[in-house]
Design a protein around this motif. Structure first.
Motif, PDB file in Angstrom:
ATOM      1  N   CYS A  82      17.269  78.156 -95.320  1.00 56.69           N
ATOM      2  CA  CYS A  82      17.914  77.535 -94.154  1.00 56.69           C
ATOM      3  C   CYS A  82      19.350  77.106 -94.449  1.00 56.69           C
ATOM      4  O   CYS A  82      20.053  76.653 -93.555  1.00 56.69           O
ATOM      5  N   LYS A  83      19.804  77.258 -95.694  1.00 56.73           N
ATOM      6  CA  LYS A  83      21.153  76.811 -96.034  1.00 56.73           C
ATOM      7  C   LYS A  83      22.119  77.964 -96.299  1.00 56.73           C
ATOM      8  O   LYS A  83      23.149  77.808 -96.949  1.00 56.73           O
ATOM      9  N   GLY A  84      21.770  79.138 -95.770  1.00 55.92           N
ATOM     10  CA  GLY A  84      22.661  80.284 -95.876  1.00 55.92           C
ATOM     11  C   GLY A  84      23.606  80.361 -94.697  1.00 55.92           C
ATOM     12  O   GLY A  84      23.510  79.583 -93.750  1.00 55.92           O
ATOM     13  N   ARG A  85      24.551  81.294 -94.796  1.00 59.89           N
ATOM     14  CA  ARG A  85      25.448  81.522 -93.654  1.00 59.89           C
ATOM     15  C   ARG A  85      25.005  82.783 -92.921  1.00 59.89           C
ATOM     16  O   ARG A  85      24.740  83.815 -93.555  1.00 59.89           O
ATOM     17  N   PHE A  86      24.921  82.639 -91.619  1.00 63.37           N
ATOM     18  CA  PHE A  86      24.407  83.734 -90.795  1.00 63.37           C
ATOM     19  C   PHE A  86      25.354  83.988 -89.627  1.00 63.37           C
ATOM     20  O   PHE A  86      26.250  83.197 -89.351  1.00 63.37           O
ATOM     21  N   GLU A  87      25.084  85.093 -88.929  1.00 66.14           N
ATOM     22  CA  GLU A  87      25.890  85.439 -87.750  1.00 66.14           C
ATOM     23  C   GLU A  87      25.107  85.144 -86.482  1.00 66.14           C
ATOM     24  O   GLU A  87      23.974  85.596 -86.328  1.00 66.14           O
ATOM     25  N   VAL A  88      25.715  84.366 -85.607  1.00 67.32           N
ATOM     26  CA  VAL A  88      25.150  84.153 -84.283  1.00 67.32           C
ATOM     27  C   VAL A  88      26.270  84.429 -83.295  1.00 67.32           C
ATOM     28  O   VAL A  88      27.341  83.821 -83.399  1.00 67.32           O
ATOM     29  N   ASN A  89      26.037  85.342 -82.356  1.00 64.05           N
ATOM     30  CA  ASN A  89      27.083  85.728 -81.404  1.00 64.05           C
ATOM     31  C   ASN A  89      28.399  86.054 -82.114  1.00 64.05           C
ATOM     32  O   ASN A  89      29.468  85.577 -81.721  1.00 64.05           O
ATOM     33  N   ASP A  90      28.307  86.837 -83.191  1.00 63.75           N
ATOM     34  CA  ASP A  90      29.489  87.283 -83.956  1.00 63.75           C
ATOM     35  C   ASP A  90      30.248  86.166 -84.664  1.00 63.75           C
ATOM     36  O   ASP A  90      31.366  86.372 -85.131  1.00 63.75           O
ATOM     37  N   GLU A  91      29.677  84.992 -84.730  1.00 66.23           N
ATOM     38  CA  GLU A  91      30.317  83.909 -85.459  1.00 66.23           C
ATOM     39  C   GLU A  91      29.495  83.656 -86.723  1.00 66.23           C
ATOM     40  O   GLU A  91      28.274  83.544 -86.655  1.00 66.23           O
ATOM     41  N   THR A  92      30.177  83.603 -87.878  1.00 69.71           N
ATOM     42  CA  THR A  92      29.460  83.395 -89.141  1.00 69.71           C
ATOM     43  C   THR A  92      29.625  81.950 -89.588  1.00 69.71           C
ATOM     44  O   THR A  92      30.748  81.465 -89.728  1.00 69.71           O
ATOM     45  N   TYR A  93      28.495  81.251 -89.786  1.00 69.63           N
ATOM     46  CA  TYR A  93      28.568  79.837 -90.161  1.00 69.63           C
ATOM     47  C   TYR A  93      27.207  79.386 -90.694  1.00 69.63           C
ATOM     48  O   TYR A  93      26.242  80.146 -90.688  1.00 69.63           O
ATOM     49  N   TYR A  94      27.165  78.137 -91.138  1.00 71.98           N
ATOM     50  CA  TYR A  94      25.874  77.575 -91.548  1.00 71.98           C
ATOM     51  C   TYR A  94      25.098  77.285 -90.265  1.00 71.98           C
ATOM     52  O   TYR A  94      25.182  76.189 -89.710  1.00 71.98           O
ATOM     53  N   ALA A  95      24.360  78.261 -89.789  1.00 77.23           N
ATOM     54  CA  ALA A  95      23.757  78.173 -88.458  1.00 77.23           C
ATOM     55  C   ALA A  95      22.630  77.151 -88.414  1.00 77.23           C
ATOM     56  O   ALA A  95      22.292  76.638 -87.352  1.00 77.23           O
ATOM     57  N   ILE A  96      22.034  76.852 -89.570  1.00 77.57           N
ATOM     58  CA  ILE A  96      20.903  75.918 -89.588  1.00 77.57           C
ATOM     59  C   ILE A  96      21.306  74.609 -90.261  1.00 77.57           C
ATOM     60  O   ILE A  96      21.223  73.553 -89.653  1.00 77.57           O
TER      61      ILE A  96
END
Lengths: 304, 337
Positions: B238-252
């Motif tokens: 849960c502490k990785g960086r992911f893409e949501v709607n083409d935005e890469t960030y710490y999503a969780i």
């Protein structure tokens, strides 16, 4: 085996929700779970609305069960919970031990939902003593583990398995949809309503991995056990749960029904479903593997 | 409201050296697990066998500290005997309390070891007093550890409506999900805290240097990619960086530590029984540092709650050992949500 429709885990417009259940009333599903199980802030439908829907679906011949919130934090959450557990008419699916407490104290029968951690026969026995008449297997449980549960299952206890839909994997205090829009949870502006199947989260190389649904995190892939009807029968599963998705849920229900009734082979049903699914299928948990993996027809697809 | 115990400091003991430094530096209680998947830190090289557990109990008791045993995974359907045996061992070893999550196992402990004190683990996911009181009525639990999801006001509401002592997490790695209700790890790897006592298990982790940067993968799934100047932490899913709607960030969640030093007076005021330090997987040096700071802080808050303030030196010392070198009040502070 009976077919159940789980509670809607997403947040849909009020009218969409009502028309969804109009279609469900006419579909070959035996049991319908109703109510908000994910986020206490969602209120397009109030408890009275859910009870009204419950009456309508019961009149259409469905067994109706009211689902409770999985994450109960505040006094107002408890107030809603008491209204549901004390409804006096419909069976209740407990998704938290607070609900189990109320239902068992009132000595009314209940369903132990998928968020009650029922991992062993001793816990299942305890739930039976408390009044559970049906239990929903935790999504991460395998067929093999289930078969041990079934061997000593209490008399009169039904077993339900989550068979179709994005998997509800985790709950948090934090709203990940609001976080995506840099909004605080207390002022979330109900952005989850814009994502009728959740908001897909991909890895940095573009692999769909999870789906954000408010405070809930789901699988991006759609769990589908259509290929496992025979093994579920052999494991004495009584009820299959289809989790509502924004599109084609009634068609998915019909395909499951036809496959169960022998009108359609599982393979034919799976092929027709492939066109209705908005993401990849997965079935790993049932086989004791990582949930994200897919076994059924995987080799056939590779060959094609 | 019933009188509650004073705020106890509960420190992690991943092994005997950690247990000893925790006791030596002022822990009121230490908590530990056996060397198998009966606890939620079933990591290789960690935890206690019978001999070291006995030595640890003797050491702690000789210095007036209590020993708690975490048996906080869910017994798997065909392996019940392992968990039952662990409860029996705890009673035999003279453990002061067992920390349990599974209702079936609680039933067993209450029936067969009525004198054994029971705590409800954070893995039991009890986030409201109705749930906590259920465990109290049926099994006589005396303390509950609350998942890291409630605000302080919500915690206070719980405290007011239960006879059960309440223990809160004070410091350490932060689970952003409700404990006991997260299957993300098994979705990716087949093993989760509930079923196997692990999250994002090390055996599923792969590090790879690539032209795009250092990549961490969990069972092949890309969790993050680090640039040259970025610190790479343990790849918890849960502490990785992911893409949501083409935005890469710490999503969780960002890699941060929970740190509630600044709300200690509020915790005392509302009658919290104990504060728990996370980190049985961390080194004895971590345990020593964190125990020292928290002992000093709790003593200071008890002595003069009105004039209590967080000593900057404490923060500096904790930040040295914190995950991600950042800290947060987490859910206790509403804006975090």
């Amino acid at each position: 085996m009976k077919l159940a429709l789980g509670p809607i885990l997403y947040y849909w417009e009020r009218d969409t929700t009502f028309s969804f259940y109009d279609a469900i009333a006419a579909s070959p599903v035996d049991i319908v779970y109703l109510g908000e199980a994910v986020c206490s802030r969602r209120h397009n439908l109030r408890t009275e609305d859910w009870l009204e829907l419950a009456d309508k679906l019961a009149a259409a011949g469905k067994e109706v069960v009211l689902s409770t919130l999985a994450l109960i934090e505040s006094e107002s959450d408890l107030k809603t919970l008491r209204r549901i557990t004390g409804n006096g008419k419909f069976m209740v699916e407990a998704n938290d031990m607070g609900a189990v407490h109320q239902l068992s104290s009132a000595k009314v029968p209940f369903v132990a939902g998928p968020h009650i951690n029922t991992y062993n026969p001793q816990t299942l026995e305890l739930l039976a003593e408390l009044g559970a008449r049906r239990w929903v297997m935790p999504v991460e449980m395998s067929r093999e583990a289930l078969s041990h549960m079934q061997a000593t299952r209490p008399v009169g206890m039904e077993t339900e398995v989550f068979a179709y839909g994005r998997l509800p994997l985790a709950f948090s205090a934090r709203c990940f949809t609001a976080r995506h829009f840099n909004l605080p949870k207390d002022d979330c502006q109900f952005r989850c309503m814009d994502f009728a199947n959740g908001l897909t989260l991909k890895t940095r190389e573009g692999q769909p991995f999870l789906a954000l649904n408010g405070i809930q995190t789901m699988s991006a892939s759609i769990y589908n056990l259509i290929g496992e009807l025979d093994s579920m029968r052999a494991t004495d599963v009584d009820v299959l749960r289809i989790s509502p998705q924004a599109f084609h849920t009634d068609k998915i229900v019909k395909l499951y029904r036809d496959a169960l009734d022998g009108q359609l082979t599982a393979q034919a049903a799976a092929q027709q479903m492939a066109k209705l699914m908005f993401d990849q299928p997965c079935d790993g948990y049932w086989h004791g593997k990582p949930g994200i993996e897919q076994s059924y027809l995987a080799s056939a697809e590779d060959a094609a | 409201m019933s009188p509650k115990a004073a705020l106890e400091l509960v420190c992690p003991a991943g092994n005997l050296p950690a247990l000893k430094v925790a006791v030596d530096h002022g822990a009121d209680c230490v908590y530990m697990g056996f060397k198998d998947n009966t606890n939620a830190r079933a990591f290789p090289g960690l935890n206690f066998d019978q001999a070291s557990a006995r030595e640890g109990v003797n050491y702690a008791h000789a210095k007036g500290a209590k020993v708690l045993l975490a048996l906080n995974t869910f017994p798997q359907s065909d392996k019940w005997e392992r968990w039952q045996g662990a409860v029996d061992s705890a009673a035999e070893l003279g453990i002061d309390a067992v920390i349990l999550a599974d209702p079936g196992l609680m039933g067993y402990a209450a029936k067969n070891h009525p004198k054994l004190r029971l705590h409800l683990s954070v893995q039991g996911s009890a986030t409201n007093y109705e749930a906590i009181n259920f465990y109290h009525e049926h099994f006589g639990i005396q303390r509950a550890v609350i998942p890291r999801v409630l605000s302080l006001a919500q915690v206070e509401q719980v405290v007011k409506n239960t006879p059960v002592e309440i223990e809160l997490f004070g410091f350490g790695g932060l689970c952003v999900m409700v404990e006991g209700r997260c299957a993300l790890s098994s979705y990716a790897t087949g093993e989760s805290p509930n079923t196997c006592g692990v999250c994002s298990p090390a055996k599923a982790v792969r590090w790879e240097q690539t032209p795009k940067g250092l990549e961490s993968r969990l069972n092949g799934i890309l969790l993050d990619r680090y640039g040259k100047d970025e610190n790479a932490g343990y790849p918890t899913l849960c502490k990785g960086r992911f893409e949501v709607n083409d935005e890469t960030y710490y999503a969780i969640e960002e890699p941060t530590s929970l740190n509630t030093l600044e709300v200690l007076p509020e915790m005392l005021e509302m009658g919290i029984a104990a504060v728990k330090i996370e980190g049985r997987q961390r080194s004895p040096a971590y345990v020593e540092q964190v125990t020292k700071v928290w002992r000093a802080a709790i003593d200071s808050a008890k002595r003069a709650p009105q004039s209590y303030s967080v000593n900057p030196a404490w923060m500096a010392q904790l930040n040295n050992v914190a995950e991600g070198q950042q800290n947060t009040l987490g859910a206790y502070h509403r804006p975090w949500k």
